[in-house]
Design a protein around this motif. Structure first.
Motif, PDB file in Angstrom:
ATOM      1  N   ILE A 241       0.845  -1.195   0.000  1.00  0.00           N
ATOM      2  CA  ILE A 241       0.000   0.000   0.000  1.00  0.00           C
ATOM      3  C   ILE A 241       0.882   1.248   0.000  1.00  0.00           C
ATOM      4  N   TRP A 242       0.540   2.180  -0.875  1.00  0.00           N
ATOM      5  CA  TRP A 242       1.290   3.435  -0.964  1.00  0.00           C
ATOM      6  C   TRP A 242       0.374   4.608  -0.674  1.00  0.00           C
ATOM      7  N   LYS A 243       0.787   5.446   0.311  1.00  0.00           N
ATOM      8  CA  LYS A 243       0.038   6.680   0.561  1.00  0.00           C
ATOM      9  C   LYS A 243       0.721   7.788  -0.205  1.00  0.00           C
ATOM     10  N   ASN A 256       9.399  -5.469 -12.894  1.00  0.00           N
ATOM     11  CA  ASN A 256       8.100  -6.041 -13.159  1.00  0.00           C
ATOM     12  C   ASN A 256       7.076  -5.908 -12.037  1.00  0.00           C
ATOM     13  N   PHE A 257       6.919  -4.693 -11.518  1.00  0.00           N
ATOM     14  CA  PHE A 257       5.848  -4.516 -10.540  1.00  0.00           C
ATOM     15  C   PHE A 257       4.708  -3.721 -11.172  1.00  0.00           C
ATOM     16  N   ALA A 258       3.517  -3.905 -10.626  1.00  0.00           N
ATOM     17  CA  ALA A 258       2.329  -3.241 -11.159  1.00  0.00           C
ATOM     18  C   ALA A 258       1.817  -2.210 -10.164  1.00  0.00           C
ATOM     19  N   PHE A 259       1.043  -1.263 -10.678  1.00  0.00           N
ATOM     20  CA  PHE A 259       0.494  -0.202  -9.834  1.00  0.00           C
ATOM     21  C   PHE A 259      -0.978   0.015 -10.173  1.00  0.00           C
ATOM     22  N   MET A 260      -1.750   0.308  -9.133  1.00  0.00           N
ATOM     23  CA  MET A 260      -3.164   0.607  -9.330  1.00  0.00           C
ATOM     24  C   MET A 260      -3.544   1.761  -8.399  1.00  0.00           C
ATOM     25  N   GLU A 264      -0.863   8.825 -10.990  1.00  0.00           N
ATOM     26  CA  GLU A 264       0.332   8.153 -11.487  1.00  0.00           C
ATOM     27  C   GLU A 264       1.515   8.497 -10.579  1.00  0.00           C
ATOM     28  N   PRO A 265       2.231   7.498 -10.071  1.00  0.00           N
ATOM     29  CA  PRO A 265       3.380   7.800  -9.207  1.00  0.00           C
ATOM     30  C   PRO A 265       4.581   8.275 -10.030  1.00  0.00           C
ATOM     31  N   VAL A 301       1.457  -2.580  -6.259  1.00  0.00           N
ATOM     32  CA  VAL A 301       1.377  -1.463  -5.314  1.00  0.00           C
ATOM     33  C   VAL A 301       0.030  -0.790  -5.540  1.00  0.00           C
ATOM     34  N   VAL A 302      -0.726  -0.606  -4.452  1.00  0.00           N
ATOM     35  CA  VAL A 302      -2.025   0.067  -4.596  1.00  0.00           C
ATOM     36  C   VAL A 302      -2.020   1.371  -3.818  1.00  0.00           C
ATOM     37  N   GLU A 303      -2.598   2.385  -4.415  1.00  0.00           N
ATOM     38  CA  GLU A 303      -2.659   3.693  -3.764  1.00  0.00           C
ATOM     39  C   GLU A 303      -3.765   3.705  -2.712  1.00  0.00           C
ATOM     40  N   TRP A 304      -3.436   4.224  -1.552  1.00  0.00           N
ATOM     41  CA  TRP A 304      -4.415   4.382  -0.465  1.00  0.00           C
ATOM     42  C   TRP A 304      -5.309   5.573  -0.799  1.00  0.00           C
ATOM     43  N   PRO A 305      -6.640   5.370  -0.944  1.00  0.00           N
ATOM     44  CA  PRO A 305      -7.488   6.505  -1.322  1.00  0.00           C
ATOM     45  C   PRO A 305      -7.633   7.487  -0.160  1.00  0.00           C
ATOM     46  N   GLU A 306      -7.390   8.760  -0.433  1.00  0.00           N
ATOM     47  CA  GLU A 306      -7.470   9.768   0.632  1.00  0.00           C
ATOM     48  C   GLU A 306      -8.896   9.973   1.107  1.00  0.00           C
ATOM     49  N   ASP A 307      -9.821   9.831   0.184  1.00  0.00           N
ATOM     50  CA  ASP A 307     -11.220  10.114   0.498  1.00  0.00           C
ATOM     51  C   ASP A 307     -11.869   8.919   1.205  1.00  0.00           C
ATOM     52  N   ASN A 308     -12.262   9.138   2.464  1.00  0.00           N
ATOM     53  CA  ASN A 308     -12.879   8.060   3.243  1.00  0.00           C
ATOM     54  C   ASN A 308     -14.404   8.133   3.200  1.00  0.00           C
TER      55      ASN A 308
END
Ligand code: AMP
Ligand code: MG
Length: 326
Positions: A241-243, A256-260, A264-265, A301-308
């Motif tokens: 998880i990436w904030k 070879n890693f993926a991002f969602m 875009e990082p 790697v998945v982005e942590w959504p800021e909006d809760n």
């Protein structure tokens, strides 16, 4: 077992397909079908033998109770004791991604409710699901149609991948709309309504209708909702998880890693899925996990959504569990 598959018009389901599926369910067989949240693996909820097969096909722990799906509010009366809160929520919101935990009547086999004295009920907002429940004439117990622990299936291919040759039939209704499971609340004590699982129905909407806050379950209530205990929703490749604004996980040093995620990082991923809002992120999360796993990326790697708010709370829950943090 050979699994029958049938492509259906989700909005206007062909009666021949529905009646074939309903016949299988009435005879104690299993049918996977689309709902608005994720695909369900259905069995006659009142047939303990049929329900046992659901646990076997999924490899699901037997103390993790199933949600019973109904096609109308009258059906609920036979299954559970309805209080004023239940009445109000059902009338206001159903059909919807909202599951209500209520005091069970004895007609529901213990196996369906994981040995508990309560049962979880929902009316799905999907014409195929409703037609199937109606035609079967019974409540349908349906957890997500994936092998236990795996990402929930949001399209036919994902169900087929996990369930082919294990169940009698899969109905192909295309991709789902919501993409994560229903919100589960316990309303057995109207004074203290518990949020057992965030999901497709936003907390704020429920709190506005109830005019009170949903409470966090204590350990005792958590024990009663075993689904909240297990690691869940994870693909076979590691999830990090990436904030945004924080250091990117070191995995980028590997190939070879993926991002969602939503943004875009700076670090270039080898595979990437970007969503334009939180709703689409929730809709695409599980399919994304399965895609990257199939394409043999080393990790995602998945982005942590800021909006809760809105579906953000449910999306965060699925991301943190897939990342093993629960
Ligand atoms: P699933 O079918 O995998 O989407 O999970 C259903 C969720 O509902 C799980 O988190 C279960 O623990 C929860 N659930 C089902 N029945 C009950 C119940 N009677 N009491 C509390 N939680 C329940
Ligand atoms: Mg599930």
């Amino acid at each position: 077992m050979t699994t029958i598959t049938a492509k259906i018009n989700k909005w206007n389901p062909e009666p021949e397909i529905i009646s074939k599926a309903a016949e299988i369910l009435r005879n104690g067989g299993l049918v996977a079908f689309p709902t608005e949240t994720v695909y369900g693996l259905g069995a006659d909820a009142l047939n303990a033998e049929a329900v046992k097969k659901v646990y076997e096909a999924k490899g699901r722990p037997s103390d993790n109770p199933l949600i019973l799906h109904v096609a109308n509010i009258e059906q609920v009366n036979e299954l559970v004791f309805i209080n004023d809160t239940a009445e109000k929520l059902m009338k206001t919101f159903w059909p919807a991604p909202l599951t209500l935990v209520m005091k069970a009547k004895n007609i529901i086999p213990l196996r369906t409710r994981g040995g508990l004295d309560t049962a979880a009920i929902r009316m799905p907002d999907n014409p195929t699901a409703l037609a199937l429940i109606e035609a079967t004439g019974r409540p349908i117990a349906a957890p997500s149609a994936n092998l236990s622990g795996r990402p929930s299936p949001t399209d036919f291919e994902s169900v087929f991948n996990d369930m082919n040759n294990k169940i009698e039939m899969i109905i192909d209704g295309g991709s789902v709309e919501v993409g994560i499971e229903s919100t589960v609340i316990d309303i057995t004590n109207p004074e203290k309504i518990l949020m057992l699982r965030p999901g497709g129905m936003p907390r704020e909407i429920l709190e506005a209708a109830l005019q009170k806050k949903l409470e966090v379950p204590d350990d005792q209530s958590k024990k009663k909702s075993p689904g909240t205990r297990y690691k869940h929703y994870a693909p076979d490749i590691p999830v990090f998880i990436w904030k945004r604004g924080e250091k990117f996980p070191e995995v980028y040093k590997k190939n070879n890693f993926a991002f969602m995620g939503l943004h875009e990082p700076d670090i270039k991923a080898d595979g990437i899925i970007l969503f334009n809002d939180v709703k689409n992120y929730a809709r695409g999360l599980f399919a994304g996990f399965r895609k990257f796993e199939k394409e043999k990326f080393s990790c995602v790697v998945v982005e942590w959504p800021e909006d809760n708010s809105g579906i953000g709370e449910g999306l965060r829950d699925r991301i943190s569990r897939a990342g093993g943090k629960s």
